[in-house]
Design an enzyme around this catalytic site. Structure first.
Site, PDB file in Angstrom:
ATOM      1  N   PHE A  19      10.950  40.862 -42.618  1.00  0.00           N
ATOM      2  CA  PHE A  19      10.134  41.894 -43.264  1.00  0.00           C
ATOM      3  C   PHE A  19       9.669  42.875 -42.194  1.00  0.00           C
ATOM      4  O   PHE A  19       8.940  42.505 -41.274  1.00  0.00           O
ATOM      5  CB  PHE A  19       8.909  41.306 -43.968  1.00  0.00           C
ATOM      6  CG  PHE A  19       8.132  42.353 -44.713  1.00  0.00           C
ATOM      7  CD1 PHE A  19       8.389  42.607 -46.057  1.00  0.00           C
ATOM      8  CD2 PHE A  19       7.184  43.134 -44.063  1.00  0.00           C
ATOM      9  CE1 PHE A  19       7.695  43.599 -46.734  1.00  0.00           C
ATOM     10  CE2 PHE A  19       6.486  44.135 -44.739  1.00  0.00           C
ATOM     11  CZ  PHE A  19       6.744  44.364 -46.078  1.00  0.00           C
TER      12      PHE A  19
ATOM     13  N   ASP B 250       9.161  43.126 -33.511  1.00  0.00           N
ATOM     14  CA  ASP B 250       8.170  43.590 -34.479  1.00  0.00           C
ATOM     15  C   ASP B 250       7.011  42.584 -34.504  1.00  0.00           C
ATOM     16  O   ASP B 250       7.139  41.494 -35.059  1.00  0.00           O
ATOM     17  CB  ASP B 250       8.845  43.700 -35.849  1.00  0.00           C
ATOM     18  CG  ASP B 250       7.870  44.086 -36.958  1.00  0.00           C
ATOM     19  OD1 ASP B 250       6.642  44.062 -36.720  1.00  0.00           O
ATOM     20  OD2 ASP B 250       8.335  44.393 -38.069  1.00  0.00           O
TER      21      ASP B 250
ATOM     22  N   LYS C 268      -1.877  46.081 -38.254  1.00  0.00           N
ATOM     23  CA  LYS C 268      -2.748  45.017 -38.780  1.00  0.00           C
ATOM     24  C   LYS C 268      -3.948  44.715 -37.876  1.00  0.00           C
ATOM     25  O   LYS C 268      -4.865  45.514 -37.783  1.00  0.00           O
ATOM     26  CB  LYS C 268      -1.920  43.759 -39.040  1.00  0.00           C
ATOM     27  CG  LYS C 268      -0.931  43.932 -40.215  1.00  0.00           C
ATOM     28  CD  LYS C 268      -0.294  42.608 -40.553  1.00  0.00           C
ATOM     29  CE  LYS C 268       0.718  42.692 -41.670  1.00  0.00           C
ATOM     30  NZ  LYS C 268       0.122  42.445 -42.965  1.00  0.00           N
TER      31      LYS C 268
ATOM     32  N   THR D  56       1.686  64.592 -38.383  1.00  0.00           N
ATOM     33  CA  THR D  56       0.405  65.312 -38.303  1.00  0.00           C
ATOM     34  C   THR D  56      -0.636  64.532 -37.511  1.00  0.00           C
ATOM     35  O   THR D  56      -1.225  65.061 -36.570  1.00  0.00           O
ATOM     36  CB  THR D  56      -0.150  65.603 -39.715  1.00  0.00           C
ATOM     37  OG1 THR D  56       0.797  66.417 -40.401  1.00  0.00           O
ATOM     38  CG2 THR D  56      -1.489  66.332 -39.640  1.00  0.00           C
TER      39      THR D  56
END
Lengths: 500, 500
Positions: free
Chosen positions: B217, B326, B357, B381
């Site tokens: 994931f 990751d 997280k 941005t």
């Protein structure tokens, strides 16, 4: 200082100017009187060239960690106020770019500081929830009083997200899910679909497409990037999808002199849209949705008429494609209406409207039928940030209390009028002044001239943005008044006079 | 109340327990003594079934705006403390899921409240900058004292982003840019590349791929989603890329009984990785990068040995692929080391490490050569949020001051020991207890049993997470002590005893 600012919530910016307006003269008469806001500065004030020595030293430090090639200068946000951005060298600039159009009511607005210092709000900042599974008690109420109070016509549902790209990515996903559910007749997916989707293969991961426009900017994550076509630097070396790209109208200015040509140009683009939808259906990569900005912002402030958008919306409906209006840059009041698409006058303007920037939180509205059929289809850890919703509520209060949309319309007219004037006076340098509200732009004769004007302006205390190939874009906050317009025009006029 | 909490910064959680530990008995002896933290509660306390009537009413309200199928209950974050989450019906639960593993040091930690109420920080919350062009003065300093102070070995550069998906998307883009620059011999792109990239076509948008693992994931935006293979509901109906997917080792437990089998399984997976790299090169979709979680979290808490990761890192190097670890869920101290990859003992563990997280801001570290050659290639941005960096700095202070990594190691051992015990006692219900630090999991005999245990636990004041097909995952905050472990085990034990 902070306490002082907190008390300034009721500050007003009413500015009464006697304007002596004529070509070649200064725009603001010496006799003008003005009531300066309680907390804002009254003018730019420059101490060094920009970037100054402190900014340069910080650039060197940050350069050890990141590519700093895009950094203009370092800011003293504590000292910035309203329309004025202060840098670390003590330079105070009139800011009409506002953090890439993302500061809604100016720097350090007292109303926002009050939100921060309200003890009832502490928890929302300190405990960021996973909104999709454990929302805070006041979440529905806050959504009703903030985002739903400004919902586009026909849309009662809203999903918050962390940023503009996230919002568009998830809006695209909603359109794909909606399209496939229609195709399946709302039946459960087949075992084959469930199995193949796990390994990225069709039919589970179908060959659907999103139609976008040349010059568009919808973000830089990989789904969004496949619909972004404004600058090569955004896209080079990144794998993409074979999705259809239609031409966006290239209008000729002044509009009133090219009525027939521009109508033809828009008709040509719409015809191409229909051709592409048919072609991609034949390629077996059907168009699930069309995405478009009401004004192409990064792509060079490209406008089209309400008639163009009305017809495009009908084409989407006719071909069973969802219609997604990306208001990430145009939304939030800057065009004089809260949403730019309101200028089209439609009761049913879109199936999805995405937002971010001035709204402080990302997200998108959608019509009922675009809601995913099951939980966890549109989902991530945070799903937005309730602390941003608190600020948004207060921004909306300020917009209403201070009639900021009317102010934007007024300031926008003055700005556009001034730009027309400048291009008449300097036709060899400037052309194609255009805008809606304060969402204005003007083209320079070349990118080098544009960049030179922008640097000179910065050193004189005016900070502007660029877009497209040779365009200057104006993206002031909603508290940008006629008084500020004239400061801006004065500085530009001085630079152009020297440029001659 | 708030003032009281602000003063509590120095609170300690030292808990001294006399533990009488035996199968079938309660885990905490009645004679245990404990020093309860100044601000935390001492136990769960339940008033209604969950969701209670207030949560149900709010669900109805929110259901008018959003799909609410994933919502457990509504929370009273103001009243939540440390490891205890309070809901709107006054139920107080021991929370070992912590907002999908994203609350680092518990609810309403006094140190974080102090950050909020420090007047020097107000501006960072109220004026969100466009970090890529106009960073605040203290930005380099804050990066050095926060993110760079915990940089993985070999990485001096960091890019902040808004969330985990954003972080992975941009990490992928960095790998693609790096890979193509290598291929071009660091020459400028051709006119053909610049032209074709604008219309999503090769060679400007090349057919490169990212190799990922079944069960992985990495997020749900479209680039990330092409590397996510944990549940069909995430992927169904969304177009994807034809990228290679390798098997992730399926280890057999207990590990000490399956040493040979597990080594063979890991070797098989590594062989498959190399085959896929060769195959995709032949397909002319070369693998630019490999992305992997140190522990597959959403996919069912799937572990592999350090040896597996060391060999995989070498395969990446051998084939010229970037290696992206990751750590969005595994990072931030929960495994007993700040980064889970530290358990591999490598000086050069990865080319890119992404996070979010528990770090409160998204982002990724990378080696020098992974930095894009030009500005605006990796850009958006906001590029993160300095207000989150402020919280992160303070979280790191608390972790150091309170030796939380040691605490996690200690609590983790107690938790895992307890889970072993439970599965020995209830072998027909539980199996495969596993974990590192407090990042623990155990499998139920079926998804229905897992779901039933979780609902019963919730009604008894224990809130857990699920993952994979039939796994319960434990993701407590770093302030989860042995005292809380025993509360957890007691509740589980009671439920399992009834389940028999």
């Amino acid at each position: 200082l902070w306490t002082q600012m907190s008390r300034g919530t009721q500050s007003k910016f009413f500015t009464h100017l006697f304007i002596y307006f004529a070509l070649g003269s200064r725009y603001v008469s010496k006799t003008a009187t003005k009531t300066v806001s309680e907390f804002e500065y009254d003018a730019p004030s420059m101490k060094t060239a920009v970037p100054g020595p402190k900014s340069q030293e910080l650039l060197r430090q940050l350069g050890e960690i990141q590519n700093v090639g895009a950094i203009h200068f370092f800011c003293n946000y504590e000292e910035s106020r309203g329309n004025y951005l202060v840098d670390v060298d003590g330079n105070r600039m009139l800011d009409v770019y506002t953090q890439i159009s993302s500061i809604p009511i100016g720097y350090n607005h007292p109303a926002l500081i009050k939100v921060m210092t309200n003890p009832n709000n502490v928890s929302a900042f300190v405990n960021r929830p996973a909104l999709g599974i454990l929302p805070p008690e006041n979440f529905p109420e806050k959504l009703f009083e903030s985002l739903l109070s400004i919902a586009p016509s026909g849309m009662n549902r809203v999903q918050t997200m962390a940023c503009g790209s996230c919002s568009n990515e998830n809006a695209f996903k909603s359109m794909f899910i909606w399209y496939r559910n229609k195709e399946r007749g709302y039946a459960s997916p087949s075992e084959q679909e469930v199995g193949t989707c796990m390994i990225n293969q069709s039919p589970g991961c179908p060959d659907l497409s999103i139609l976008s426009f040349m010059g568009a900017f919808h973000g830089r994550t990989m789904g969004c990037l496949a619909t972004t076509h404004s600058k090569a630097i955004h896209k080079l070396d990144i794998p993409s999808f074979d999705w259809p790209i239609a031409p966006f109208p290239k209008l000729q200015y002044p509009l009133e002199e090219f009525v027939r040509e521009n109508a033809q140009e828009e008709a040509r683009c719409l015809e191409e849209v229909e051709d592409l939808i048919v072609k991609w259906r034949q390629k077996r990569k059907p168009v699930a949705g069309i995405v478009i900005e009401p004004i192409q912002a990064e792509g060079g402030d490209n406008h089209a008429s309400p008639d163009f958008f009305i017809k495009l919306r009908n084409i989407a409906r006719k071909h069973g494609c969802a219609f997604h209006v990306d208001e990430v840059q145009t939304g939030g009041g800057t065009t004089g209406k809260f949403w730019a698409h309101e200028h089209w006058g439609l009761d049913d303007p879109a199936d999805i409207v995405s937002f971010s920037k001035k709204l402080l939180t990302g997200g998108y509205y959608h019509r009922d039928e675009l809601q995913p059929d099951k939980p966890y289809r549109i989902f991530n850890t945070w799903m937005g940030d309730p602390s941003k919703n608190l600020f948004l509520s207060e921004v909306l209060n300020v917009i209403r209390r201070e009639n900021l949309l009317e102010e934007v319309t007024r300031s926008g007219k003055a700005l556009l009028q001034g730009l027309y004037s400048l291009q008449t006076q300097y036709p060899h340098i400037l052309s194609r002044a255009r805008g809606q509200g304060t969402f204005c732009a003007i083209d320079a004769c070349s990118d080098a001239t544009r960049d030179s004007i922008m640097l000179k302006a910065r050193n004189k205390g005016l900070f502007m943005g660029s877009c497209g190939e040779k365009t200057i874009r104006f993206r002031p906050a909603l508290v940008f008044k006629e008084y500020h317009v004239h400061q801006l025009l004065n500085i530009l006029n001085d630079i152009l006079a020297e440029h001659k």
